[in-house]
Design a protein around this motif. Structure first.
Motif, PDB file in Angstrom:
ATOM      1  N   GLY A   4       0.794  -1.223   0.000  1.00 35.47           N
ATOM      2  CA  GLY A   4       0.000   0.000   0.000  1.00 35.47           C
ATOM      3  C   GLY A   4       0.823   1.268   0.000  1.00 35.47           C
ATOM      4  N   ILE A   5       2.104   1.180   0.389  1.00 34.91           N
ATOM      5  CA  ILE A   5       2.942   2.382   0.438  1.00 34.91           C
ATOM      6  C   ILE A   5       3.118   2.976  -0.957  1.00 34.91           C
ATOM      7  N   LYS A   6       3.250   2.096  -1.940  1.00 36.49           N
ATOM      8  CA  LYS A   6       3.467   2.585  -3.301  1.00 36.49           C
ATOM      9  C   LYS A   6       2.249   3.336  -3.824  1.00 36.49           C
ATOM     10  N   GLY A   7       1.105   3.113  -3.204  1.00 36.96           N
ATOM     11  CA  GLY A   7      -0.099   3.816  -3.622  1.00 36.96           C
ATOM     12  C   GLY A   7      -0.227   5.204  -3.029  1.00 36.96           C
ATOM     13  N   LEU A   8       0.658   5.552  -2.101  1.00 36.00           N
ATOM     14  CA  LEU A   8       0.611   6.881  -1.496  1.00 36.00           C
ATOM     15  C   LEU A   8       1.169   7.917  -2.465  1.00 36.00           C
ATOM     16  N   PRO A   9       0.741   9.168  -2.328  1.00 40.09           N
ATOM     17  CA  PRO A   9       1.293  10.222  -3.187  1.00 40.09           C
ATOM     18  C   PRO A   9       2.793  10.377  -2.961  1.00 40.09           C
ATOM     19  N   GLU A  10       3.521  10.597  -4.029  1.00 37.27           N
ATOM     20  CA  GLU A  10       4.962  10.791  -3.911  1.00 37.27           C
ATOM     21  C   GLU A  10       5.246  12.053  -3.101  1.00 37.27           C
ATOM     22  N   GLY A  11       6.335  11.966  -2.347  1.00 29.32           N
ATOM     23  CA  GLY A  11       6.705  13.111  -1.535  1.00 29.32           C
ATOM     24  C   GLY A  11       6.801  12.766  -0.071  1.00 29.32           C
ATOM     25  N   GLU A  12       6.484  13.707   0.786  1.00 27.26           N
ATOM     26  CA  GLU A  12       6.691  13.559   2.223  1.00 27.26           C
ATOM     27  C   GLU A  12       5.877  12.420   2.814  1.00 27.26           C
ATOM     28  N   GLN A  13       4.638  12.248   2.365  1.00 26.37           N
ATOM     29  CA  GLN A  13       3.785  11.212   2.936  1.00 26.37           C
ATOM     30  C   GLN A  13       4.343   9.821   2.666  1.00 26.37           C
ATOM     31  N   ARG A  14       4.776   9.557   1.434  1.00 31.90           N
ATOM     32  CA  ARG A  14       5.330   8.246   1.110  1.00 31.90           C
ATOM     33  C   ARG A  14       6.680   8.041   1.786  1.00 31.90           C
ATOM     34  N   ASP A  15       7.504   9.069   1.819  1.00 31.05           N
ATOM     35  CA  ASP A  15       8.818   8.955   2.463  1.00 31.05           C
ATOM     36  C   ASP A  15       8.671   8.632   3.951  1.00 31.05           C
ATOM     37  N   LYS A  16       7.697   9.255   4.588  1.00 29.23           N
ATOM     38  CA  LYS A  16       7.478   8.999   6.010  1.00 29.23           C
ATOM     39  C   LYS A  16       7.028   7.573   6.244  1.00 29.23           C
ATOM     40  N   ALA A  17       6.217   7.045   5.315  1.00 31.69           N
ATOM     41  CA  ALA A  17       5.761   5.656   5.454  1.00 31.69           C
ATOM     42  C   ALA A  17       6.930   4.692   5.332  1.00 31.69           C
ATOM     43  N   TYR A  18       7.854   4.966   4.427  1.00 33.19           N
ATOM     44  CA  TYR A  18       9.033   4.117   4.272  1.00 33.19           C
ATOM     45  C   TYR A  18       9.946   4.188   5.511  1.00 33.19           C
ATOM     46  N   GLU A  19      10.020   5.345   6.140  1.00 37.37           N
ATOM     47  CA  GLU A  19      10.911   5.533   7.286  1.00 37.37           C
ATOM     48  C   GLU A  19      10.458   4.721   8.498  1.00 37.37           C
ATOM     49  N   GLY A  20       9.168   4.531   8.648  1.00 41.38           N
ATOM     50  CA  GLY A  20       8.669   3.814   9.808  1.00 41.38           C
ATOM     51  C   GLY A  20       8.686   4.677  11.056  1.00 41.38           C
ATOM     52  N   ALA A  21       8.289   4.091  12.175  1.00 40.62           N
ATOM     53  CA  ALA A  21       8.249   4.806  13.456  1.00 40.62           C
ATOM     54  C   ALA A  21       8.927   3.959  14.522  1.00 40.62           C
TER      55      ALA A  21
END
Length: 291
Positions: free
Chosen positions: A72-89
């Motif tokens: 589902g991450i690849k379906g996020l808009p490119e930019g800050e939102q997708r980058d944050k999803a890849y970074e994790g918490a």
């Protein structure tokens, strides 16, 4: 007046005594993870663990791995939102020298996926117990808590022999004939009832993993490892599946927890696919640690 004789040896003795009282105890070593009882003992301390630090968990899975496990991450808009999803918490921890973790989540159209990577560095505070031994005990307790089923035996010799024909007496044969006669004398309804009372094969359930996919110990992964696979009821038709891989390398225990929550119209998460992905990540992490 007669003076007392001066004895030079007395002064030398006093100087030696003063030197002994003020002398240092020597250089001290690194106090990191020191174990009680080290000072003043002649016993050899148990061997320390291989690892003194832990890796940064949020940087361990590469982007390709995250794309497969969290599509589902690849379906996020490119930019800050997708980058944050890849970074994790990062998970909350009170001692990053001993335990660290990271979580990821995606909300796809068909399912929600969650991933947890957790590193735990075990240190023994018993001078006679090594860090590796202590880690082995912690790992064993985790395996016990998982309630893994006993391995299913693959040898069918005993089962075959139990159903093989056996020679009997004439009396046994007569009894058998008599039983057959009684059975044949039943009405169709009675025969149907008798059949329904016996064991019957139910349709295969895709939500139940095959025997080779059941929770089990894993071979060839670090020092020791096991896999757990749990499907729980949920509001969706498919259910909520969680696949967990836990392995130990020296005094570090690593946990990979992979979850999938399908949408209302989706079928149950595929057990083999989830297990393969979780094991693939676990092997990469073991390679990073040098396990």
């Amino acid at each position: 007046m007669q003076r007392k004789a001066y004895v030079p040896g007395v002064a030398a003795l006093l100087a030696a005594l003063l030197t002994g009282c003020t002398g240092g105890s020597g250089a001290t070593g690194d106090a990191t993870d020191s174990k009680p009882g080290d000072v003043g003992t002649t016993a050899v301390a148990a061997r320390p663990g291989k690892y003194r630090t832990l890796p940064e968990p949020c940087r361990q899975p590469d982007k390709g791995t995250l794309d497969k496990m969290l599509p589902g991450i690849k379906g996020l808009p490119e930019g800050e939102q997708r980058d944050k999803a890849y970074e994790g918490a990062a998970t909350v921890t009170y001692d990053t020298d001993r335990r660290v973790g990271c979580r990821w989540k995606d909300d796809g159209a068909d399912a929600t996926h969650r991933l947890l990577v957790d590193f735990e560095r075990v240190v023994s505070y018993d001078n006679t117990v090594s860090d590796d031994t202590e880690a082995g005990q912690v790992f064993a307790s985790k395996r016990t808590e998982a309630h893994l089923p006993e391995p299913v035996p693959t040898d069918t010799t005993s089962a075959t022999s139990s159903h093989s024909p056996s020679t009997g007496t004439d009396e046994d044969a007569e009894n058998g004939t008599e039983k057959e006669g009684k059975t044949s004398g039943k009405t169709d309804d009675e025969a149907s009832d008798a059949t329904s009372d016996g064991p019957s094969s139910s349709p295969s359930d895709d939500s139940v993993p095959a025997a080779e996919l059941q929770p089990r110990a894993l071979e060839g992964l670090a020092d020791e490892a096991f896999l757990n696979d749990q499907l729980t009821a949920s509001a969706s038709a498919g259910g909520h599946r969680t696949v967990t891989v836990v392995f130990r390398t020296s005094n570090v225990i690593v946990t990979v927890e992979y979850e999938q929550q399908p949408g209302p119209a989706a079928k149950a998460p595929d057990s083999k696919e989830m297990q393969d992905r979780a094991q693939e990540l676990a092997r990469k992490l073991a390679g990073t640690l040098g396990g």
